[in-house]
Scaffold this motif. Sequence first.
Motif, PDB file in Angstrom:
ATOM      1  N   GLN A  63       0.880  -1.052   0.132  1.00  0.00           N
ATOM      2  CA  GLN A  63       0.034  -0.195  -0.113  1.00  0.00           C
ATOM      3  C   GLN A  63       0.953   1.152  -0.151  1.00  0.00           C
ATOM      4  O   GLN A  63       1.839   1.532   0.924  1.00  0.00           O
ATOM      5  N   GLY A  64       0.693   1.950  -0.868  1.00  0.00           N
ATOM      6  CA  GLY A  64       1.568   3.546  -1.090  1.00  0.00           C
ATOM      7  C   GLY A  64       2.777   3.239  -1.534  1.00  0.00           C
ATOM      8  O   GLY A  64       3.724   4.193  -1.403  1.00  0.00           O
ATOM      9  N   VAL A  65       3.190   2.003  -1.999  1.00  0.00           N
ATOM     10  CA  VAL A  65       4.424   1.888  -2.532  1.00  0.00           C
ATOM     11  C   VAL A  65       4.781   2.073  -3.954  1.00  0.00           C
ATOM     12  O   VAL A  65       3.791   1.504  -4.582  1.00  0.00           O
ATOM     13  N   PRO A  66       5.670   2.623  -4.471  1.00  0.00           N
ATOM     14  CA  PRO A  66       5.815   2.912  -5.903  1.00  0.00           C
ATOM     15  C   PRO A  66       5.857   1.448  -6.502  1.00  0.00           C
ATOM     16  O   PRO A  66       6.522   0.536  -5.850  1.00  0.00           O
ATOM     17  N   PRO A  67       5.178   1.140  -7.671  1.00  0.00           N
ATOM     18  CA  PRO A  67       5.237  -0.109  -8.321  1.00  0.00           C
ATOM     19  C   PRO A  67       6.661  -0.704  -8.614  1.00  0.00           C
ATOM     20  O   PRO A  67       6.728  -2.023  -8.336  1.00  0.00           O
ATOM     21  N   GLU A  72      10.157  -5.736  -3.813  1.00  0.00           N
ATOM     22  CA  GLU A  72      11.131  -6.120  -2.963  1.00  0.00           C
ATOM     23  C   GLU A  72      10.524  -5.575  -1.457  1.00  0.00           C
ATOM     24  O   GLU A  72      10.657  -6.210  -0.443  1.00  0.00           O
ATOM     25  N   LYS A  73       9.507  -4.763  -1.356  1.00  0.00           N
ATOM     26  CA  LYS A  73       9.046  -4.202  -0.282  1.00  0.00           C
ATOM     27  C   LYS A  73       8.192  -5.542   0.350  1.00  0.00           C
ATOM     28  O   LYS A  73       8.225  -5.844   1.470  1.00  0.00           O
ATOM     29  N   ALA A  74       7.481  -6.067  -0.577  1.00  0.00           N
ATOM     30  CA  ALA A  74       6.731  -7.478  -0.110  1.00  0.00           C
ATOM     31  C   ALA A  74       7.525  -8.591   0.193  1.00  0.00           C
ATOM     32  O   ALA A  74       7.203  -9.200   1.402  1.00  0.00           O
TER      33      ALA A  74
END
Length: 315
Positions: A63-67, A72-74
């Motif tokens: 949520q709110g993370v640039p595509p 990597e965030k996930a």
Amino acid sequence: MKRNCLISIGMTALMFLSTPVGAWNQAGHRIIAAMAYDQLTDASKVEVARLLSHHPEYMHWIQGVPPAEAAEKAFMDAASWPDDIKSDPSFTNDGEIPTGPLSGQNIGFSDHLMHKYWHYVDFGFSTDGTPVKAVASVNVVTQIELIHKSLSDPKSSDQLKAYDLAWLIHLVADIHQPMHAVSRYTQDAPEGDAGGNRVHLCEHPCRSNLHSLWDDALGHGKQDDTLARKAVRLEGSHGKASSAIDPKAWAVESFQIAQKVAYEQPSIGTSLRAHSKPTERYHQQAHEIAKERARLASIRLAYMINSEVSASKRH
Ligand SMILES: [Zn+2]
């Protein structure tokens, strides 16, 4: 008693005991996950992003993370998920000791057990002749083996693989934390010291203990996350030991480090009645060892994921 003697006692008494222990702190898990992510092939990055999109927390994670940064965030958030469920009321705390056939099951997101005993394997040793307890049949070694097999199995659903992947990212890190593979038995701690959890390093109500010292040895918070990741990268993250998948051997490495360093330099907490204060040198050494263990964990995790992706393509 000399160190080599201690090791041989430990090795002959390779016993598992389920005990309440923590885990690398969140920064530690994120550092290791980020380093592993750097070592994934492009095909693996695409595949892990696809699989993690089946995780029930995925939309929350991105949520709110640039595509361009979402995958990597996930991956980094998935690394902490097995700890996150410990405070999720929809999960059941099934204790520190595995009991019954549900303990070692691998059924995916319909499983709402916390499985805290998946996070460690306690090889027991004693320096004063205290008997070492028997081994639990479900532990971090058995679960990494089970999950790795499931991830390589073309019959596993994408949902199950998403569950397995989150656990794999977490557990490969945990097994490299030296205090996740040991329990010291003494007259003061006939049930074992739970990977150092029962070795207090300060007066009550301070909660610092030998286990938490090592959990925190990679640093705290986002700034340390960045710094430690950079430092480990500088030392080179594409190194040796990348081609063997042997969780038991990784746990034995951790066990030996715990005996040789964590309990011996200085001699910490042989009496649980008194607290021990580690020296600055001890903290520094723990940090250096933690970085090396994180480096190895990241190499091995990336190797497992990369080889699973190519294995699944063969089928
Ligand atoms: Zn853990």
